[in-house]
Write a protein that holds these residues in place. Sequence first.
Motif, short mmCIF file in Angstrom:
data_model
loop_
_atom_site.label_atom_id
_atom_site.label_comp_id
_atom_site.label_asym_id
_atom_site.label_seq_id
_atom_site.Cartn_x
_atom_site.Cartn_y
_atom_site.Cartn_z
N THR A 133 0.85 -1.18 0.00
CA THR A 133 0.00 0.00 0.00
C THR A 133 0.89 1.23 0.00
N GLY B 170 -8.29 0.22 3.91
CA GLY B 170 -9.70 0.58 3.87
C GLY B 170 -9.84 2.02 4.34
N GLU B 171 -10.71 2.23 5.28
CA GLU B 171 -10.93 3.58 5.82
C GLU B 171 -10.10 3.85 7.08
N ARG B 172 -9.41 2.85 7.56
CA ARG B 172 -8.67 2.99 8.82
C ARG B 172 -7.24 3.43 8.58
N LYS B 173 -6.83 4.44 9.37
CA LYS B 173 -5.47 4.97 9.27
C LYS B 173 -4.57 4.28 10.29
N TYR C 46 -3.19 3.75 4.96
CA TYR C 46 -4.59 3.38 5.14
C TYR C 46 -4.83 1.97 4.65
#
Length: 163
Positions: A51, A82-85, A80
């Motif tokens: 990523t 998905g939506e999680r940092k 990230y």
Amino acid sequence: MATSQKPKPDTKPFLSNTLIANLVFCVGAVIILIGTYKLLLAHQSKSWPTTEAVITRSSVFRAGGSSGQSYEPLVEYEYYIGERKYTSDRIGFGSYLTWGRSEAEGIADKYEVGEIVPAKVDPDDPERSVIEIGVHRNAWKIPLFGAILCVISTLLRVRLKQT
């Protein structure tokens, strides 16, 4: 008529030395296991998904005490899934501790704040990631140190049995 008895040898030093040797061996074995686990993770990181990560900090800090100065690069990054940092400061598996500031700076200088770099992320634990994949040259030092402790303790136990 008194009979002379041979004094019993003092076994306390033998027992305490044997205990110390066994303890050193156990510590060495645990260090080998930890180091081998990190080597396995380093090898596995090659096949982890990639990523994009953004470098948020890149510097060198001095770690040392009375025994001398050592330096370690500190590279922090965000990514990230998905939506999680997530945030991490793991460059790679293995120690990046150096005795020379210039070597640590050379590693930190490869990563500029704001730069986007590929990060390998453990699919089973997204909080575990690296920006340098594979086995770092210092990764072998941990299990090697454990092996040295095991050998020293084994030699000590052999010597104790001979006395």
